[in-house]
Design a protein around this motif. Structure first.
Motif, PDB file in Angstrom:
ATOM      1  N   SER A  52       0.831  -1.214   0.000  1.00 34.68           N
ATOM      2  CA  SER A  52       0.000   0.000   0.000  1.00 34.68           C
ATOM      3  C   SER A  52       0.858   1.253   0.000  1.00 34.68           C
ATOM      4  N   ARG A  56       0.905   3.912  -3.063  1.00 35.64           N
ATOM      5  CA  ARG A  56       0.463   5.292  -2.801  1.00 35.64           C
ATOM      6  C   ARG A  56       1.533   6.303  -3.211  1.00 35.64           C
ATOM      7  N   ASN A  60       0.604   8.962  -6.046  1.00 35.92           N
ATOM      8  CA  ASN A  60       0.665  10.403  -5.760  1.00 35.92           C
ATOM      9  C   ASN A  60       1.474  11.152  -6.809  1.00 35.92           C
ATOM     10  N   CYS A  64      -3.049  10.732  -8.337  1.00 38.52           N
ATOM     11  CA  CYS A  64      -4.083   9.833  -7.808  1.00 38.52           C
ATOM     12  C   CYS A  64      -4.074   9.920  -6.287  1.00 38.52           C
ATOM     13  N   THR A  65      -5.219  10.312  -5.716  1.00 41.43           N
ATOM     14  CA  THR A  65      -5.277  10.463  -4.265  1.00 41.43           C
ATOM     15  C   THR A  65      -6.049   9.346  -3.578  1.00 41.43           C
ATOM     16  N   LYS A  66      -6.801   8.575  -4.338  1.00 37.91           N
ATOM     17  CA  LYS A  66      -7.560   7.482  -3.744  1.00 37.91           C
ATOM     18  C   LYS A  66      -7.057   6.163  -4.324  1.00 37.91           C
ATOM     19  N   LEU A  67      -6.672   5.270  -3.446  1.00 41.81           N
ATOM     20  CA  LEU A  67      -6.139   3.989  -3.887  1.00 41.81           C
ATOM     21  C   LEU A  67      -6.528   2.912  -2.891  1.00 41.81           C
ATOM     22  N   GLU A  68      -7.088   1.830  -3.380  1.00 39.69           N
ATOM     23  CA  GLU A  68      -7.426   0.695  -2.527  1.00 39.69           C
ATOM     24  C   GLU A  68      -6.572  -0.490  -2.950  1.00 39.69           C
TER      25      GLU A  68
END
Length: 75
Positions: A52, A56, A60, A64-68
């Motif tokens: 993760s 991230r 970034n 991209c600010t949202k990552l699952e």
């Protein structure tokens, strides 16, 4: 774990090498040998946390600010 039960397996180095070759032409897939290079068994939460963080950082860089992150394994 499987080694102690007499189950054959492919060494981590060789698995990483195979995946690197399989994803060599991809511009969005990459391989991290971090877990395979560990001197001990890496439990799921530790691996997920590392992956993760790495994803991230990379996301970034591209806005991209949202990552699952999902960890998938099994047969």
């Amino acid at each position: 774990k499987l080694r102690n039960k007499g189950v054959s397996y492919i060494k981590a180095y060789d698995r990483c090498k195979m995946v690197m070759e399989a994803t060599n032409d991809s511009d969005w897939l990459s391989v991290s040998a971090w877990e395979a290079q560990a001197s001990h068994f890496m439990d799921f939460p530790m691996v997920t946390h590392f992956v993760s963080q790495q994803l991230r950082k990379e996301a970034n860089k591209h806005g991209c600010t949202k990552l699952e992150v999902y960890y998938v394994c099994g047969e």
